[in-house]
Each structure stands twice: as structure tokens, then as C-alpha cells.
Design a protein around this motif. Structure first.
Motif, PDB file in Angstrom:
ATOM      1  N   MET A 139       6.287   7.842 -10.363  1.00  0.00           N
ATOM      2  CA  MET A 139       7.109   8.676  -9.495  1.00  0.00           C
ATOM      3  C   MET A 139       7.720   7.874  -8.348  1.00  0.00           C
ATOM      4  SD  MET A 139       4.869  11.243  -7.155  1.00  0.00           S
ATOM      5  CE  MET A 139       6.221  12.318  -6.897  1.00  0.00           C
ATOM      6  N   ILE A 140       6.950   6.878  -7.821  1.00  0.00           N
ATOM      7  CA  ILE A 140       7.549   5.956  -6.845  1.00  0.00           C
ATOM      8  C   ILE A 140       7.712   4.610  -7.533  1.00  0.00           C
ATOM      9  CG2 ILE A 140       7.276   4.803  -4.623  1.00  0.00           C
ATOM     10  CD1 ILE A 140       5.526   7.047  -3.704  1.00  0.00           C
ATOM     11  N   GLU A 141       8.941   4.114  -7.504  1.00  0.00           N
ATOM     12  CA  GLU A 141       9.188   2.784  -8.071  1.00  0.00           C
ATOM     13  C   GLU A 141       9.737   1.887  -6.981  1.00  0.00           C
ATOM     14  OE1 GLU A 141      11.483   3.512 -12.000  1.00  0.00           O
ATOM     15  OE2 GLU A 141      11.426   5.351 -10.799  1.00  0.00           O
ATOM     16  N   ILE A 142       8.999   0.825  -6.697  1.00  0.00           N
ATOM     17  CA  ILE A 142       9.428  -0.146  -5.693  1.00  0.00           C
ATOM     18  C   ILE A 142       9.763  -1.418  -6.446  1.00  0.00           C
ATOM     19  CG2 ILE A 142       8.736  -1.429  -3.622  1.00  0.00           C
ATOM     20  CD1 ILE A 142       6.521   0.821  -3.339  1.00  0.00           C
ATOM     21  N   ALA A 143      10.969  -1.938  -6.218  1.00  0.00           N
ATOM     22  CA  ALA A 143      11.394  -3.109  -6.988  1.00  0.00           C
ATOM     23  C   ALA A 143      11.969  -4.186  -6.073  1.00  0.00           C
ATOM     24  CB  ALA A 143      12.443  -2.698  -8.028  1.00  0.00           C
ATOM     25  N   GLY A 144      11.317  -5.335  -6.074  1.00  0.00           N
ATOM     26  CA  GLY A 144      11.844  -6.521  -5.393  1.00  0.00           C
ATOM     27  C   GLY A 144      12.120  -6.338  -3.919  1.00  0.00           C
ATOM     28  N   LEU A 145      11.247  -5.627  -3.217  1.00  0.00           N
ATOM     29  CA  LEU A 145      11.515  -5.277  -1.827  1.00  0.00           C
ATOM     30  C   LEU A 145      11.334  -6.487  -0.901  1.00  0.00           C
ATOM     31  CD1 LEU A 145      12.353  -2.487  -0.800  1.00  0.00           C
ATOM     32  CD2 LEU A 145       9.994  -2.157  -0.044  1.00  0.00           C
ATOM     33  N   HIS A 146      12.409  -6.811  -0.165  1.00  0.00           N
ATOM     34  CA  HIS A 146      12.368  -7.867   0.859  1.00  0.00           C
ATOM     35  C   HIS A 146      12.692  -7.251   2.205  1.00  0.00           C
ATOM     36  CE1 HIS A 146      12.556 -10.744  -2.460  1.00  0.00           C
ATOM     37  NE2 HIS A 146      12.194 -11.675  -1.583  1.00  0.00           N
ATOM     38  N   LYS A 147      11.943  -7.662   3.228  1.00  0.00           N
ATOM     39  CA  LYS A 147      12.187  -7.109   4.563  1.00  0.00           C
ATOM     40  C   LYS A 147      11.824  -8.149   5.594  1.00  0.00           C
ATOM     41  CE  LYS A 147      11.852  -4.245   8.172  1.00  0.00           C
ATOM     42  NZ  LYS A 147      13.039  -3.674   8.794  1.00  0.00           N
ATOM     43  N   LYS A 148      12.687  -8.312   6.597  1.00  0.00           N
ATOM     44  CA  LYS A 148      12.313  -9.205   7.702  1.00  0.00           C
ATOM     45  C   LYS A 148      12.618  -8.550   9.025  1.00  0.00           C
ATOM     46  CE  LYS A 148      16.619 -11.593   6.703  1.00  0.00           C
ATOM     47  NZ  LYS A 148      17.301 -12.743   6.190  1.00  0.00           N
ATOM     48  N   PHE A 149      11.802  -8.898  10.011  1.00  0.00           N
ATOM     49  CA  PHE A 149      12.089  -8.516  11.397  1.00  0.00           C
ATOM     50  C   PHE A 149      12.629  -9.766  12.074  1.00  0.00           C
ATOM     51  CE2 PHE A 149       8.642  -5.356  10.567  1.00  0.00           C
ATOM     52  CZ  PHE A 149       9.374  -4.214  10.836  1.00  0.00           C
ATOM     53  N   GLY A 150      13.945  -9.809  12.291  1.00  0.00           N
ATOM     54  CA  GLY A 150      14.537 -11.034  12.834  1.00  0.00           C
ATOM     55  C   GLY A 150      14.339 -12.170  11.853  1.00  0.00           C
ATOM     56  N   GLU A 151      13.681 -13.242  12.323  1.00  0.00           N
ATOM     57  CA  GLU A 151      13.434 -14.390  11.457  1.00  0.00           C
ATOM     58  C   GLU A 151      12.146 -14.214  10.656  1.00  0.00           C
ATOM     59  OE1 GLU A 151      15.470 -17.471  11.164  1.00  0.00           O
ATOM     60  OE2 GLU A 151      16.641 -15.719  11.747  1.00  0.00           O
ATOM     61  N   HIS A 152      11.326 -13.273  11.111  1.00  0.00           N
ATOM     62  CA  HIS A 152       9.998 -13.124  10.532  1.00  0.00           C
ATOM     63  C   HIS A 152      10.068 -12.293   9.246  1.00  0.00           C
ATOM     64  CE1 HIS A 152       5.731 -12.752  10.222  1.00  0.00           C
ATOM     65  NE2 HIS A 152       5.775 -11.432  10.355  1.00  0.00           N
ATOM     66  N   VAL A 153       9.700 -12.924   8.133  1.00  0.00           N
ATOM     67  CA  VAL A 153       9.738 -12.218   6.847  1.00  0.00           C
ATOM     68  C   VAL A 153       8.445 -11.433   6.673  1.00  0.00           C
ATOM     69  CG1 VAL A 153      10.014 -12.477   4.363  1.00  0.00           C
ATOM     70  CG2 VAL A 153      11.174 -14.059   5.911  1.00  0.00           C
ATOM     71  N   VAL A 154       8.574 -10.114   6.459  1.00  0.00           N
ATOM     72  CA  VAL A 154       7.385  -9.266   6.352  1.00  0.00           C
ATOM     73  C   VAL A 154       7.053  -8.952   4.898  1.00  0.00           C
ATOM     74  CG1 VAL A 154       6.283  -7.197   7.233  1.00  0.00           C
ATOM     75  CG2 VAL A 154       8.161  -8.216   8.497  1.00  0.00           C
ATOM     76  N   LEU A 155       8.083  -8.654   4.117  1.00  0.00           N
ATOM     77  CA  LEU A 155       7.868  -8.371   2.699  1.00  0.00           C
ATOM     78  C   LEU A 155       8.677  -9.370   1.870  1.00  0.00           C
ATOM     79  CD1 LEU A 155       8.225  -4.448   2.747  1.00  0.00           C
ATOM     80  CD2 LEU A 155       6.118  -5.792   2.880  1.00  0.00           C
TER      81      LEU A 155
END
Lengths: 243, 220
Positions: free
Chosen positions: A1-17
């Protein structure tokens, strides 16, 4: 039901996901564990669009989650969220907190919403406390009101963001008990937590996040009992044997 | 003392007419400044950069011009552009606009005092911007804004005397007219000061109570 695909996330320069891919099936209870700063809360907050991301996608029942689109309201109405610090509305009573969404977002008649709200408060063990203000309730009671508030929207899934981390130790059990009952009723739940015992007893699956990637995932008992990855082993050892 | 009382009995009815206009200017400007202030602050927190910038500039321009000049502008300059207002209307509009900047800053501080978790909780149950504002942010901000709002009322009450500069015969101007025709400066201006105090002291006491109540709530 939830599909997460290739999630990238950064706060400024800091990469979180750094590329999270995962699926959660209907009725499944999945716990997300990992050290602080590993991105687990951020991952949870992406699912209902409280955070936006830089690459990848989130879908719920096939519908893409778009944090900046008007459609996000419909997504959020169907995805409950329980916060670490409860975030109850302090100017409203327990019952008013619970019926706020049904009445003002879903436009249900007040009488019906309140009847259901009372039943929900009873279900989380707070019958008789309908009129109490959040400040008159203990942390554990506030968190159970928050769970009732999420349930009142009749969500497809509830996201729990460290729901017991702000509680005094003796109040943790009541909240976990309510969550276990929800799981037994078949609610789909995604729980970011440090409560390894809860994950082992209640979760179907566990994801271990570290440094913005899923290091290991598997069936709860098997993975928590015999982790394959050294980082998982080390983390579990530190959590289970703090001294 | 007897002379003071005798003169007071003579002057008070005239001064009370002035009080009526002072109250009219104050309340009119209060309502207008509150509504305009809400408009500025909602633009400011709308999340739309162009609207927020427009609101910021409007507030800066209003704050940067003395109230008396704004009053002159509305009463003496606007007629050149075909908009002639009565002195009372000009005073209410001028003070209302001038004070909307203070109101907006006060409201903004109150809104920013609301925990971000409140907004996230509202969003998490599917509320949009307008509903979040109406049901979650503004009701809480109102309580925070109330004591400073009382202070704005007190300042506005006193600044309503600036309406005298555009011929509104409110309390200060009535006093000046009586004083200049009778030369009883002491009696007249003592009465004027006492009348202002009669209006402002209850407000000041009320604000003090609101502040203490809010302080207790915060401590709890």
C-alpha cells in the motif's frame, strides 16, 4: 500500500536519505529502528509530505504523494500521524482534539463525530476524560488522545514518530498497549521507535536505517534475534545493553 | 479649590463632548487597524513570497511616516485628488492605517510564538492553510496577542489627540479651545489629563491582569 522508491533527501549540504526503497503492505506493522540522525523520522515525514525530497517517489495505494500539491491534503486525511511530542491542540479539550478533523476536514455532522470520538477515547482507555484539556493530562494520556485523533480520520495507515520517546518510563506501557491493540485489529502501522521489545513482539517487519540507507530489513523476530549485518548487531547491542 | 470645582462644572459638559469624539476616533481606528493589521500579517505568513514582500514594504512605509504627516496627507492632500473626507473620517482612517503596522507586528509575533508542531499536527489531519490558521494558529495566537493588544489600545487612545491637528474637536482640542478663551489653563488641562486617565487607567489595569494570567498559563 505504501511504495517508497529511490528516496533522496538532503538538508542543505547534509544528505539525510540516500536512496530508500521499501514497501509496506496493507495490515502490516513495520518498525523503523536506527541511531539518531539516521534519517528514520525524516523518512516517516516524507510519507505524508511534511518533508519534501530531492529524488525518488512515494506512492500510497498507487497515488503519488506530492508535498507541494493541493492533493497532499487528501493524502494526509488518509494517513494518520502520531508525533513524539503529541502536538495536541492545547486550546481544545480531549474530545475536541479528536473530532477536529472529522468535523472540519471531513465535514461530518458534529453529533456523529462526537459519538465516534467518545468511543475512540474509550478505546484508548480515556473514557470520562473527554472534557480534559491537554495540560490536565499526563504525557501518556496525551499521546493516547493523539492516537485517537489520528484514528478519528479513519486512516489507511498510521505513522508513529517515536511515540514513547518523550514519556516518563512508567507511562510508556499504556501507549504501547494501545498500539499493540491497534496492530491486533489489523491497522497498517509504520513505527519509528527505540522500543526494541515492542518491535520484536508486535512488528511483522523491521527496517534498520543508518546513514540514510536501509542497512538491513527482515522479519522482526528473526532480524532482532539474529541480525546479519555487523552495524545492526552493534546498534542492537548498544540499545539492549547500554551499560 | 472652590473656584476649580465651579469652573469644572462649567467646562466638563464641553470637555465630555470632546471625550465622545476621542472615544469615536479611538474605537474607529482600533477596528480599522485590527482588520488591516490582520490583512498585513496574513499576507506576511501566506507563504507566497510576493505577498509577504508587499506586506513587509507596506508596514515599513507606514511605520516610517509620522502619524501627524499621515493625517495631514489624508485630510489636506487627498481632496486635491477628489477625495474629500470629513475630519472625523480622516482621523479614523489615518490613525487606523498608522496603527495597522503596530497591530501587524504584534500579531506576527503572536503567530510566530505558536509551536511549529501545532501546524504539522493540523496538516497531518488534512487541514489546508486557511483551516490551519482559523482553527489552530489564530485562536492560540489571539491569547498571546491580547496583552500587547491592550497596550496598543492605550497608545491609540492617547494618540487620538493627534486628530486635533486636523480640526477634530476631541478632548485635547476642546481643552485647548476652552483654555485659550478663558485663560484658566490649570483647571482646564488638569481636567483634560484626569479625563484621559479615567479612560486609560482601567485599560492599563486590564492589560496587567491579562499579562499575569498569560504568565501563569505559560508556567503551567
Amino acid at each position: 500500500m505504501i511504495e517508497i522508491a529511490g528516496l533522496h533527501k538532503k538538508f542543505g549540504e547534509h544528505v539525510v536519505l540516500r536512496g530508500i526503497t521499501a514497501t509496506i503492505a496493507r495490515g502490516e506493522v513495520v518498525c523503523v529502528i536506527g541511531p539518531s540522525g539516521s534519517g528514520k523520522s525524516t523518512l516517516l515525514r516524507c510519507i505524508n509530505g511534511l518533508e519534501h525530497w530531492h529524488a525518488g517517489s512515494v506512492r500510497i495505494d498507487g497515488v503519488p504523494v506530492l508535498p507541494h500539491d493541493r492533493s497532499i491534503r487528501t493524502v494526509r486525511a488518509a494517513v494518520g500521524m502520531v508525533f513524539q511530542r503529541f502536538n495536541l491542540f492545547p486550546h481544545r479539550s480531549a474530545l475536541e482534539n479528536v473530532v477536529e478533523g472529522p468535523i472540519f476536514v471531513k465535514r461530518e455532522p458534529r453529533a456523529a463525530a462526537e459519538a465516534r470520538g467518545r468511543a475512540l477515547l474509550a478505546r484508548v482507555g480515556l473514557a470520562g476524560r473527554e472534557a480534559a484539556r491537554p495540560e490536565q493530562l499526563s504525557g501518556g494520556q496525551q499521546q493516547r488522545v493523539a492516537i485517537a485523533r489520528a484514528l478519528a480520520m479513519q486512516p489507511k495507515v498510521i505513522l508513529f514518530d517515536e511515540p514513547t520517546s518523550a514519556l516518563d518510563p512508567e507511562l510508556v506501557g499504556d501507549v504501547l498497549g494501545v498500539m499493540r491493540a491497534l496492530a491486533d485489529d489489523g491497522m497498517t502501522m509504520l513505527v519509528v521507535t527505540h522500543e526494541i521489545a515492542f518491535a520484536r513482539e508486535v512488528a511483522d517487519r523491521v527496517l534498520f536505517l543508518d546513514g540514510g540507507v536501509i542497512v538491513e530489513e527482515g522479519a522482526a523476530r528473526q532480524m532482532l534475534g539474529a541480525p546479519r549485518e555487523p552495524r545492526t548487531r552493534e546498534f542492537l547491542h548498544r540499545v539492549l545493553h547500554p551499560i | 479649590m472652590q473656584a476649580f470645582l465651579r469652573d469644572s462644572a462649567e467646562f466638563l459638559p464641553i470637555l465630555l463632548q470632546g471625550v465622545g469624539l476621542t472615544v469615536a476616533v479611538t474605537l474607529g481606528a482600533l477596528v480599522l487597524s485590527t482588520m488591516l493589521g490582520l490583512v498585513w500579517v496574513l499576507l506576511r505568513v501566506s507563504g507566497v513570497p510576493a505577498l509577504a514582500a508587499a506586506s513587509r514594504w507596506a508596514i515599513n512605509v507606514i511605520r516610517g511616516i509620522p502619524i501627524i504627516v499621515q493625517l495631514f496627507y489624508i485630510y489636506f492632500v487627498l481632496p486635491d485628488f477628489g477625495l474629500a473626507l470629513s475630519a472625523l473620517a480622516a482621523a479614523i482612517i489615518g490613525l487606523g492605517i498608522a496603527y495597522s503596522a503596530y497591530q501587524a507586528e504584534n500579531f506576527r509575533a503572536a503567530i510566530e510564538a505558536i509551536e511549529h508542531g501545532q501546524i504539522e499536527a493540523a496538516q497531518s489531519i488534512g487541514m489546508g492553510w486557511a483551516l490551519t490558521m482559523r482553527r489552530v494558529v489564530l485562536p492560540q495566537a489571539l491569547r498571546v496577542a491580547l496583552p500587547p493588544y491592550g497596550n496598543v489600545m492605550i497608545m491609540l487612545l492617547k494618540d487620538s489627540s493627534q486628530a486635533s491637528t486636523i480640526t477634530v474637536a476631541e478632548l485635547a482640542l476642546q481643552g485647548k479651545l476652552i483654555a485659550s478663551s478663558t485663560f484658566k489653563n490649570t483647571t482646564v488641562y488638569t481636567l483634560v489629563a484626569l479625563l484621559y486617565l479615567c479612560m486609560s487607567l482601567p485599560l492599563i489595569l486590564l492589560v496587567g491582569r491579562l499579562e499575569r494570567r498569560l504568565g501563569r498559563r505559560r508556567a503551567a
